[in-house]
Write an enzyme that holds these catalytic residues in place. Structure first.
Site, short mmCIF file in Angstrom:
data_model
loop_
_atom_site.label_atom_id
_atom_site.label_comp_id
_atom_site.label_asym_id
_atom_site.label_seq_id
_atom_site.Cartn_x
_atom_site.Cartn_y
_atom_site.Cartn_z
CB SER A 12 -0.76 -0.53 0.71
OG SER A 12 -0.11 0.08 2.34
CD GLN A 46 13.08 12.65 7.93
OE1 GLN A 46 14.59 13.02 7.04
NE2 GLN A 46 12.84 12.18 8.64
CD GLU A 113 16.71 14.61 -1.86
OE1 GLU A 113 16.57 13.17 -1.70
OE2 GLU A 113 15.68 15.14 -0.51
CB ALA A 153 0.65 -12.28 -0.07
CG HIS A 228 19.76 7.46 3.91
ND1 HIS A 228 20.48 8.35 4.85
CD2 HIS A 228 19.30 8.31 3.40
CE1 HIS A 228 20.06 9.74 4.49
NE2 HIS A 228 19.72 9.61 3.50
NE ARG A 274 21.08 8.97 -0.97
CZ ARG A 274 19.47 8.76 -0.78
NH1 ARG A 274 18.40 7.61 -0.74
NH2 ARG A 274 18.47 9.59 -0.64
CG HIS A 331 17.24 4.82 2.18
ND1 HIS A 331 16.82 5.06 3.31
CD2 HIS A 331 17.49 5.57 1.54
CE1 HIS A 331 16.00 6.29 2.43
NE2 HIS A 331 16.55 6.01 1.22
NE ARG A 366 16.02 5.11 -3.64
CZ ARG A 366 15.89 5.99 -3.41
NH1 ARG A 366 15.73 6.85 -3.51
NH2 ARG A 366 15.95 5.73 -1.65
CG LEU A 372 8.71 9.23 -2.98
CD1 LEU A 372 7.91 10.22 -2.22
CD2 LEU A 372 7.56 8.06 -2.23
C1 SIN Z 1 16.56 11.20 2.22
O1 SIN Z 1 15.73 12.28 2.69
O2 SIN Z 1 17.54 11.67 2.15
C2 SIN Z 1 16.03 10.46 1.39
C3 SIN Z 1 15.25 10.40 0.01
C4 SIN Z 1 15.78 8.64 -0.47
O3 SIN Z 1 16.10 8.01 -0.45
O4 SIN Z 1 15.82 8.90 -1.80
#
Ligand code: SIN
Length: 525
Positions: A12, A46, A113, A153, A228, A274, A331, A366, A372
């Site tokens: 979900s 976040q 970022e 499941a 992370h 990262r 992460h 990534r 997202l």
């Molecule tokens: C973060 O806010 O540091 C994580 C963002 C992400 O992993 O895309």
């Protein structure tokens, strides 16, 4: 109980709900989720959504940053889709009223970022983007959607022709249901909770990956687990994330004496990819140092990062000292169930989406805030594909693969997390990986095991072991360091292994450049 429907969605988070809202315009959808709608990893995300918005940015630059962060191991065609279709999906949700953060002049506020060459991160509610995404998508669901919370499941069902036709589920009280549908979608998220320190929800064990693997689907890139660099650490406990956006706003990695830890390590400094920052923080902590994010350069910290500020207050961290204690932790899972650009797996009728899937967009590591984006983009691609698919008669009689039941020598959850963190964590080598893999030898014939005897807790533990084995085998096979996969015994990147995928299926690990076996799509180098 037996339930017949058009689409079953397991999970979900963002990918699940984005596809549900489109599918439910025409089809009946059953969402089955292990906890509740507001406890997915997405809900707690976040970070924001990456999307090109400013005149000094371009789709090409976003694609390039994604490939660079991914160690050039990405599926290039799918990266193009992520960025070019992604921006359309993002603009669509903004038009629908998704509450993006804006500057006083009304323009969308764009954050920075790690490994992004431009400011392109869109947020909502400061550091509460995930929550706003979920609330936005929930509002769009039609009455064709039925939501089943606290139901897990545990087995995919196939018919004689090999098509996936349904799923067995279990609830915490042991009650069981069977759902049948022509389309079954795995959107169960990642597997961060295989490690002791994680930003994920504590029950993110990679269930969907284990389910698909048990049913015979191909999985790949399991060796690529993103760590992370900055999880909030207080009294030995992880309380959440300290978003990379904090460093995008001027935060810096320091030790207790405020010595900057990323100085001279990488040209991008505190915003290096990262795998670089996580490895540096890992080394610093291994050498006995405490590590922090120094926020003294950030004005109005509490206003800009309300979620992180609230977490710090709860942990009695005095923000006036401008030091937030952190540690690296798991992460994001770059690997998962192999899919094409429409979420199709190697099993007919079975789809996978979001973190549980591997479209190859993230490569070996990534790029921040691309997940997202992945959820809204590929969720839409898949849903639109399913809506136009013509289905002829489907045989809903399932065949049972189970042939035996025996007690399994499963490790306790905490012991498994320790084993993975120590041996299959941020740094790996042959000796450590062999140490881990020997604990999983009993899983060889697991696809034939009768799972009906197991409780929900035992099933979760079994799935943890299966996903741990897949990660460990992938890590053992990849004799190089690339992106998030760091081998101290193979510290170099091997050109010959770029875009070579280790596909795991029915106990076998096959190296190859063929991506999706049902469509035989070839990777374009
Ligand atoms: C973060 O806010 O540091 C994580 C963002 C992400 O992993 O895309």
């Amino acid at each position: 109980m037996e339930i017949y429907t058009d689409v079953i969605i397991l999970g979900s988070g963002v990918a699940a709900l984005q596809s549900a809202r489109i599918l439910s315009q025409k089809l009946r959808v059953q969402i089955i989720t292990k906890s509740n709608l507001r406890s997915s990893s997405t809900y707690y995300a976040q970070g924001g959504i990456a999307g090109v918005q400013s005149p000094n940015d371009s789709l090409q630059l976003h694609i390039q940053d994604t490939l660079d962060a991914g160690g050039q191991h990405n599926h290039k065609e799918h990266v193009d889709t992520l960025v070019t279709e992604g921006i359309k999906s993002l603009e669509q949700i903004i038009e629908e009223g998704f509450p993006v953060d804006r500057l006083t002049n009304g323009q969308i506020s764009l954050g920075l970022e790690g490994a992004h060459s431009r400011h392109r991160i869109i947020h909502a509610g400061g550091d509460a983007t995930g929550k706003h995404v979920i609330e936005h998508l929930l509002q769009q669901l039609t009455t064709n959607v039925t939501i089943n919370e606290y139901e897990m499941a545990y087995q995919l069902l196939k018919n004689k022709a090999g098509r996936c036709i349904g799923v067995h589920t279990i609830q915490p009280n042991g009650e069981k249901n069977t759902y049948f549908a022509p389309h079954i979608i795995i959107a169960t998220g990642g597997a961060g909770a295989l490690y002791t320190h994680t930003s994920n929800r504590p029950n993110n064990f990679g269930d969907g990956i284990a389910l698909a693997y048990l049913a015979g689907a191909a999985v790949t890139d399991m060796e690529f687990v993103q760590f992370h660099p900055s999880l909030l650490l207080a009294n030995g406990q992880i309380l959440g994330l300290v978003s990379e956006a904090v460093r995008g706003a001027g935060g810096r990695f320091v030790d207790r004496n405020r010595y900057p830890l990323m100085e001279g390590v990488h040209p991008l400094g505190d915003l290096a990819p990262r795998h670089v920052t996580a490895y540096e923080m890992y080394k610093a902590r291994q050498s006995g140092k405490e590590v922090f994010i120094d926020i003294s350069a950030i004005t109005k910290f509490e206003e800009r990062f309300p979620t992180i500020a609230a977490l710090c207050h709860k942990a009695e961290i005095d923000l006036r000292k401008n030091l937030i204690p952190i540690t690296p932790g798991s992460h994001f899972m770059m690997g998962g169930v192999v899919t094409d650009g429409y979420g199709r797996t190697s099993i007919e009728g079975l789809f996978a989406i979001g973190e549980a899937a591997c479209t190859g967009v993230h490569g070996a590591n990534r790029l921040a805030s691309n997940s997202l984006l992945e959820g809204i983009t590929f969720g839409k691609q898949m849903a639109q594909y399913i809506l136009q698919e013509e289905i002829s008669h489907i045989d809903f009689h399932s065949i049972s693969p189970s042939t035996f039941y025996e007690e399994l020598p499963l490790l306790q959850k905490h012991d498994l997390q320790q084993l993975m963190s120590t041996n299959v964590g941020i740094i790996r080598n042959e000796q450590k990986l062999q140490r881990a893999v020997q604990h999983f030898s009993f899983l060889q014939d697991i696809a034939k095991l009768n799972l009906d005897h197991l409780s929900m807790g035992q099933l979760e533990l079994l799935f943890m072991h299966i996903v741990a084995l897949l990660i460990t085998k992938g890590a053992l096979a990849r004799l190089e360091s690339r992106g998030a996969h760091i081998r101290t015994d193979y510290p170099q990147t091997d050109q010959a292994l770029e875009k070579q995928w280790f596909i795991q299926k029915q106990g076998q690990l096959i190296k190859g450049s063929v991506w999706h076996e049902s469509t035989k799509t070839r990777i374009h180098a």
